[in-house]
Design an enzyme around this catalytic site. Sequence first.
Site, PDB file in Angstrom:
ATOM      1  N   GLY A  32       0.833  -1.210   0.000  1.00  0.00           N
ATOM      2  CA  GLY A  32       0.000   0.000   0.000  1.00  0.00           C
ATOM      3  C   GLY A  32       0.861   1.250   0.000  1.00  0.00           C
ATOM      4  O   GLY A  32       2.039   1.203  -0.357  1.00  0.00           O
ATOM      5  N   ASN A  33       0.285   2.380   0.367  1.00  0.00           N
ATOM      6  CA  ASN A  33       1.071   3.613   0.506  1.00  0.00           C
ATOM      7  C   ASN A  33       0.415   4.502   1.561  1.00  0.00           C
ATOM      8  O   ASN A  33      -0.639   4.167   2.097  1.00  0.00           O
ATOM      9  CB  ASN A  33       1.222   4.321  -0.850  1.00  0.00           C
ATOM     10  CG  ASN A  33      -0.108   4.747  -1.432  1.00  0.00           C
ATOM     11  OD1 ASN A  33      -0.779   5.608  -0.899  1.00  0.00           O
ATOM     12  ND2 ASN A  33      -0.499   4.114  -2.531  1.00  0.00           N
ATOM     13  N   TYR A  34       1.037   5.611   1.876  1.00  0.00           N
ATOM     14  CA  TYR A  34       0.624   6.437   3.017  1.00  0.00           C
ATOM     15  C   TYR A  34      -0.517   7.411   2.719  1.00  0.00           C
ATOM     16  O   TYR A  34      -0.855   8.222   3.576  1.00  0.00           O
ATOM     17  CB  TYR A  34       1.815   7.239   3.538  1.00  0.00           C
ATOM     18  CG  TYR A  34       2.874   6.402   4.198  1.00  0.00           C
ATOM     19  CD1 TYR A  34       2.556   5.575   5.267  1.00  0.00           C
ATOM     20  CD2 TYR A  34       4.198   6.457   3.763  1.00  0.00           C
ATOM     21  CE1 TYR A  34       3.536   4.814   5.885  1.00  0.00           C
ATOM     22  CE2 TYR A  34       5.180   5.703   4.376  1.00  0.00           C
ATOM     23  CZ  TYR A  34       4.842   4.877   5.438  1.00  0.00           C
ATOM     24  OH  TYR A  34       5.808   4.136   6.039  1.00  0.00           O
ATOM     25  N   SER A  35      -1.097   7.367   1.545  1.00  0.00           N
ATOM     26  CA  SER A  35      -2.159   8.331   1.230  1.00  0.00           C
ATOM     27  C   SER A  35      -3.319   8.195   2.223  1.00  0.00           C
ATOM     28  O   SER A  35      -3.817   7.096   2.461  1.00  0.00           O
ATOM     29  CB  SER A  35      -2.665   8.087  -0.197  1.00  0.00           C
ATOM     30  OG  SER A  35      -3.816   8.861  -0.430  1.00  0.00           O
ATOM     31  N   ALA A 104      -3.615   7.945  -4.856  1.00  0.00           N
ATOM     32  CA  ALA A 104      -2.234   7.467  -4.995  1.00  0.00           C
ATOM     33  C   ALA A 104      -2.321   6.001  -5.420  1.00  0.00           C
ATOM     34  O   ALA A 104      -2.420   5.103  -4.580  1.00  0.00           O
ATOM     35  CB  ALA A 104      -1.499   7.618  -3.675  1.00  0.00           C
TER      36      ALA A 104
END
Length: 225
Positions: A32-35, A104
């Site tokens: 995943g990512n930090y968005s 994102a």
Amino acid sequence: MNTSNSTLNNIRKVLITAGPTYERIDPVRFIGNYSSGKMGIALAEQCLSHGLEVELVLGPVSQHIYQHLDSPLLHITHVESANDMYEACMRIYPTTDAAILCAAVADFTPEVVADQKIKRKGEMVIRLIPTHDIAAALGKVKTDRQLLVGFALETNDEEQNARGKMQRKNFDFIVLNSLQDEGAGFRHDTNKITIIDKTTKTEYPLKTKHECAADIVEKLLKTPL
Ligand code: C5P
């Protein structure tokens, strides 16, 4: 609140993508990512306050980020992966007048998803394959009665990269946020944006994401079709 739904360019219904995507590795793990989804939610609120209909395609974010949004003009489609988001956007964009792509989206996804939890062993390699570029795909199907707005988060040669991205993906304008600016980007409540279109570049000071959203929606409603 401005509840009039007629705008200079007749934009009435907007698709907004927001949040991260999760790409599954096995039944319990993902990439995943930090968005946080905050910028996209602020954009949705701002569009609603202008009386616009909003189709929000939302990646996995915590519920408190969007639970206060309540309007008959809002429809939320929850998605998990880049592929889910791609399918939702391809279905929804033709029914709208504009899209703001704030999500994102993962650029890569595991080639194979294990159907059992992967056990600890020595080294482990996960082969990744590219996801659909949603922005580019929407740029290809965009009609001359629709607008398309993208975001760019750059770490170097920001303006040049953003302009290249705008052209390649057929955006009408692009919102640049730099990771080099203190307080901008992922997980913050503030952002520092530059809006670039084919002929102009406008730099804004550090503002709350709500204020940035107001600037972006104002630009959207002023962009001629
Ligand atoms: O190329 P890059 O990922 O930096 O482009 C950013 C813009 O493209 C954002 O508007 C983002 O929402 C969109 N994007 C997309 N699909 C992808 C990757 C990015 O729509 N697979």
